[in-house]
Design an enzyme around this catalytic site. Structure first.
Site, short mmCIF file in Angstrom:
data_model
loop_
_atom_site.label_atom_id
_atom_site.label_comp_id
_atom_site.label_asym_id
_atom_site.label_seq_id
_atom_site.Cartn_x
_atom_site.Cartn_y
_atom_site.Cartn_z
N ASP A 1 1.72 -23.80 75.22
CA ASP A 1 2.71 -24.50 75.05
C ASP A 1 2.22 -26.17 75.81
O ASP A 1 2.81 -27.05 75.01
CB ASP A 1 3.86 -24.15 75.64
CG ASP A 1 4.69 -23.09 74.79
OD1 ASP A 1 4.53 -23.31 73.66
OD2 ASP A 1 5.21 -22.39 75.18
N ARG B 1 17.76 -26.80 83.69
CA ARG B 1 18.74 -25.72 83.04
C ARG B 1 19.62 -24.79 84.19
O ARG B 1 20.59 -24.84 83.93
CB ARG B 1 17.76 -24.67 82.32
CG ARG B 1 17.03 -25.30 81.08
CD ARG B 1 16.40 -24.53 80.38
NE ARG B 1 15.88 -25.04 79.17
CZ ARG B 1 15.32 -24.38 78.23
NH1 ARG B 1 15.39 -23.19 78.03
NH2 ARG B 1 14.96 -24.91 77.12
N ALA C 1 8.84 -29.56 75.49
CA ALA C 1 9.85 -29.74 74.69
C ALA C 1 10.68 -28.40 74.23
O ALA C 1 10.07 -27.56 73.83
CB ALA C 1 9.28 -30.63 73.55
N ARG D 1 13.78 -25.84 69.49
CA ARG D 1 15.04 -25.94 68.77
C ARG D 1 15.58 -27.13 68.19
O ARG D 1 16.42 -27.03 67.40
CB ARG D 1 16.21 -25.15 69.53
CG ARG D 1 17.02 -25.83 70.70
CD ARG D 1 18.06 -25.07 71.10
NE ARG D 1 17.64 -24.04 72.02
CZ ARG D 1 18.06 -23.26 72.77
NH1 ARG D 1 19.40 -23.51 73.07
NH2 ARG D 1 17.88 -22.00 73.47
#
Length: 503
Positions: A225, A303, A360, A363
């Site tokens: 990723d 988060r 990033a 979704r």
């Protein structure tokens, strides 16, 4: 229909939708078969995609676009070939609940001609039946278009993509021989890489740790990723293809593996794709919950802060973790875990929070395709389309540290019409730029432009293996073009993706 006219019509429909959503006007209009509009790439013979698609916009007898659903079974679509007794085609009519419908179909055989009938109470709509003059090839047929410019014209590809121009501007030239020696030495021991060569339209690959004639090209794909190339342009950078880019790296960005797979497997093994989202956007704007919504795993400190903020302000934010991995020692502080929520149920909420994960948040294309407004975190990471997004036009921006999140949610609540307008603009962006035809065009243009930079010939290197291509033995077809094998298949990120299957 030209691509420009196509985009203009979509914008017109979006403006009409916004206006009538606010006024409630013409909600009870009855669609007219003669006035209703039909357009899209699935009505063109030479646009071959895993799942073809086109649009139907319901229009009443006075010429006004319907802005609410007239019923999901309003239009009937039939496809027949006059010279075939049976057609092996799977058809779905998706009601987008805004007066428009997306019709998608997947062909499993090739037909001499294809007649597409679109009916409203047994009356033909617009110029139905639409006749695709054959041969009309199914996606698995081995019949490549030998001319790249012809294929681009058939697909209505844009002349350029700004992200490709920006990525490749860092390279005056590309030396496959030097890359083949240096890139494995720099990255091969610590990162997962695939080294590809496309030569004579055959693909060869070596792993470390749709029909169109492609140029010979050699490149490296980062399977992780995180983008890899951190050198400055003055420090002899190496070209690495990655799913994600960042402000601190120089990787060449491709559409993410998730978005790519959703395009290739539409009407197949995936349940979430850019088409299905459009038919599952939840209740109307006025009936959506005015709480900002988020679900995900603990892949970033912000988060954790979001979940903490949600507990302090539950009337503003509904955020919770569905999985712990990175911060398992903090599970007692930020748990308990909640059950996974169907992605389509996200759109029961007006406001969607988009926060980076490890990189990033992949979704975002699907969030934009819905009809909720996206609150997007300011980020140093980006996907291939971020360069075209505009804050306050396609999404509401929030600071990287989420310090203004509550303020932005309150702004959206206090400015409902403006928030709806942003939601619809983001949705229109996804419909215009993130559908399958756009993704295929991006890949083709990327490899085409990259190949021009090569200063030595791509080679089949030691250790490379030929990638076996899919067979169309189940439904063979006769090709009217000069026969050549041009299915380009790359094994990417734990799955085999057919990136170019472009007739």
């Amino acid at each position: 229909m030209s691509l420009r006219l196509f985009a203009w019509l979509l914008l017109l429909f979006c403006v009409d939708l916004f206006r009538h959503e606010l006024t409630g006007a013409h909600a009870d209009s009855v669609p007219s078969a003669a006035k209703t509009l039909v357009w899209g790439p699935g009505l063109e013979t030479n646009v071959v995609l895993p799942a073809r698609f086109f649009y139907v916009q319901a229009v009443d007898s006075s010429g006004r676009n319907l802005t609410t659903s007239p019923g999901e079974k309003t239009f009937e679509v039939k496809m027949v070939s006059p010279v075939e007794q049976f057609t092996r085609i799977w058809i779905q009519v998706l009601d987008r609940k805004d007066g428009s419908f997306l019709v998608r179909y997947r062909m499993y055989a090739t037909y001499t001609d294809l007649h597409i009938h679109i009916l409203l109470k047994n009356k033909h709509v617009a110029k139905s039946p639409f006749i695709l003059k054959g041969p009309v090839y199914h996606e698995g047929c081995d019949c490549p278009q030998p001319s790249g410019p012809v294929w681009e014209a058939d697909m209505h590809c844009p002349q350029t993509f700004s992200q490709i121009e920006r990525d490749l501007a860092l390279y005056a030239s590309v030396d496959p021989d030097r890359n083949a020696q240096e890139i494995p030495q720099r990255f091969g021991q610590r990162q997962s890489l695939c080294h590809y060569t496309v030569q004579d339209n055959k693909v060869y690959v070596r792993t470390f740790g749709e029909h169109v004639q492609l140029p010979d090209v050699e490149f490296f794909v980062n399977l992780g990723d995180w983008p890899l190339e951190k050198r400055k342009p003055t420090e002899k950078i190496h070209p690495i293809f990655s799913w994600c880019g960042s402000n601190n790296t120089r990787d060449i960005v491709m559409p993410t593996y998730d978005l790519t797979e959703s395009v290739l497997e539409t009407m197949g093994r995936v349940s979430l794709d850019m088409m299905s989202v459009q038919a599952n956007t939840g209740p109307s704007w006025q009936e959506k919950n005015s709480t900002a919504f988020w679900r995900g795993r603990d892949s970033r400190q912000e988060r954790l802060e979001l979940v903490k903020l949600s507990r302090a302000q539950p009337n503003m934010i509904d955020a919770a973790f569905t999985n712990f991995f990175f911060f398992k020692h903090d599970e007692s502080l930020y748990g308990p875990l909640v059950k996974h929520v169907s992605f389509f149920d996200f759109f029961k909420y007006k406001y969607q929070i988009n926060i980076d994960g490890t990189v990033a948040a992949y979704r975002l294309p699907y969030l934009l395709a819905g009809d909720s407004v996206v609150l997007k975190q300011d980020s140093g990471y980006y996907e291939h389309f971020y360069n075209e997004l505009r804050p306050w036009e396609h999404y509401i921006p929030i600071r990287a540290d989420l310090g203004d999140l509550l303020e932005k949610i309150q702004w959206a609540r206090d400015h409902d019409e403006e928030a709806l307008k942003i939601a619809l603009a983001g949705q229109q962006f996804a419909r215009n730029y993130l559908m399958g035809d756009s993704i295929f065009c991006y890949y083709y243009k990327l490899f085409q432009e990259y190949a021009k930079l090569q200063v030595t010939e791509p080679k089949i290197r030691e250790g490379m293996e030929l990638v076996e291509q899919p067979s169309d033995d189940l439904f063979p077809c006769s090709c009217h073009r000069t026969k050549a094998r041009h299915i380009v298949k790359f094994p990417l990120h734990q799955s085999d993706f057919v990136l170019f299957h472009l007739t």
